[in-house]
Motif scaffolding. Sequence first.
Motif, PDB file in Angstrom:
ATOM      1  N   TYR A  36       2.080   1.931  -3.472  1.00  0.00           N
ATOM      2  CA  TYR A  36       0.904   2.336  -4.250  1.00  0.00           C
ATOM      3  C   TYR A  36       0.590   3.814  -4.024  1.00  0.00           C
ATOM      4  O   TYR A  36       0.403   4.590  -4.969  1.00  0.00           O
ATOM      5  N   GLN A  62       0.836  -1.196   0.000  1.00  0.00           N
ATOM      6  CA  GLN A  62       0.000   0.000   0.000  1.00  0.00           C
ATOM      7  C   GLN A  62       0.878   1.257   0.000  1.00  0.00           C
ATOM      8  O   GLN A  62       0.554   2.260  -0.639  1.00  0.00           O
ATOM      9  N   SER A 107      -3.720  -1.694  -8.333  1.00  0.00           N
ATOM     10  CA  SER A 107      -3.965  -2.287  -7.024  1.00  0.00           C
ATOM     11  C   SER A 107      -2.636  -2.486  -6.309  1.00  0.00           C
ATOM     12  O   SER A 107      -1.582  -2.135  -6.827  1.00  0.00           O
ATOM     13  N   TYR A 108      -2.708  -3.058  -5.124  1.00  0.00           N
ATOM     14  CA  TYR A 108      -1.509  -3.381  -4.370  1.00  0.00           C
ATOM     15  C   TYR A 108      -1.747  -4.666  -3.591  1.00  0.00           C
ATOM     16  O   TYR A 108      -2.878  -5.076  -3.355  1.00  0.00           O
ATOM     17  N   GLN A 113      -4.653  -5.561  -0.868  1.00  0.00           N
ATOM     18  CA  GLN A 113      -5.783  -4.629  -0.914  1.00  0.00           C
ATOM     19  C   GLN A 113      -7.082  -5.386  -0.634  1.00  0.00           C
ATOM     20  O   GLN A 113      -7.390  -6.370  -1.293  1.00  0.00           O
ATOM     21  N   PHE A 166     -10.092  -6.866  -3.337  1.00  0.00           N
ATOM     22  CA  PHE A 166      -9.730  -6.568  -4.722  1.00  0.00           C
ATOM     23  C   PHE A 166     -10.186  -7.662  -5.679  1.00  0.00           C
ATOM     24  O   PHE A 166     -10.819  -7.379  -6.707  1.00  0.00           O
TER      25      PHE A 166
END
Length: 280
Positions: free
Chosen positions: A105, A102, A133-134, A137, A140
């Motif tokens: 990101y 994150q 995205s990461y 996440q 997701f």
Amino acid sequence: MNSYWDQFFLRHLFLTFFLFFVTIAIAHASIDDSYSPTGWIETKGDHFVVLCATQEDEEWARDILNHAESYYNDIADDIGYVRYQNFWTWEKRVKIVLFRSQESYVQQTGQPAWSNGYANVYSEMFKSRIIVSYKGQPDFLEVILPHEITHLILHDFINRPFPRFFDEGVAQLEQKDESLNHKDVVSRLITEGKGLAVQDLLNYDLGAHKSDAKAVAIFYIESLYIVDFLIKTYGKDSFKELCRHLRDGDNFEQALKAAYYPSLDSIQMLQDKWFDYAKQ
């Protein structure tokens, strides 16, 4: 709202608002479909290219790609997009960028500024043809990925302005979660006179209500259940016809009448029948 709605709202607030604002992060100026960092690994499918930072993440990237391709096929079939599949092949494949954390990101995309003008960012997202995205996440794979792929397919297929409630309703319907397990909430909203009329949904400005969490949540759940009503009551063929008429330039009421006449011949009839359905 009474405590019944408040409890529902608290359970679903985060995801609703994430879906509402996710396009802002996706369309951030520093990340677009030309993004291709040196040394990153590409995993290619028929309609998607997934980028990850290291070989350690290749298995994760392959899993994302497999899900994305499966979602693409299902969504394309649901809206009648199948014969246009070559729109997303070769150099037109959608790019999915996967950051390792994150932190990376946020560093690369910029912390989203939720107060920015939403309409401009929303429209720009579909020009970028990219999903970001990461690792780790929340939601997701089963929620955000199919939701955003649906937006991209709908906008590619219709290729002209169409109601936001319809866009969000279809996108939520393709999610692989429990979104459709809350008809009791919709029934209660309608029965207590707290729901939105379909005519109001047609012209609803989400950006103008972004500080009103409950209003946004009501918009999302009603949008979902109207689309669900159309498909469950009248079938997929009529729904595909509705999408085709929107693509061909009809406004929503014209497309509705063309696809569903005589069962539905106006926005008012849709509202009356959907309200009856929701109360059951």
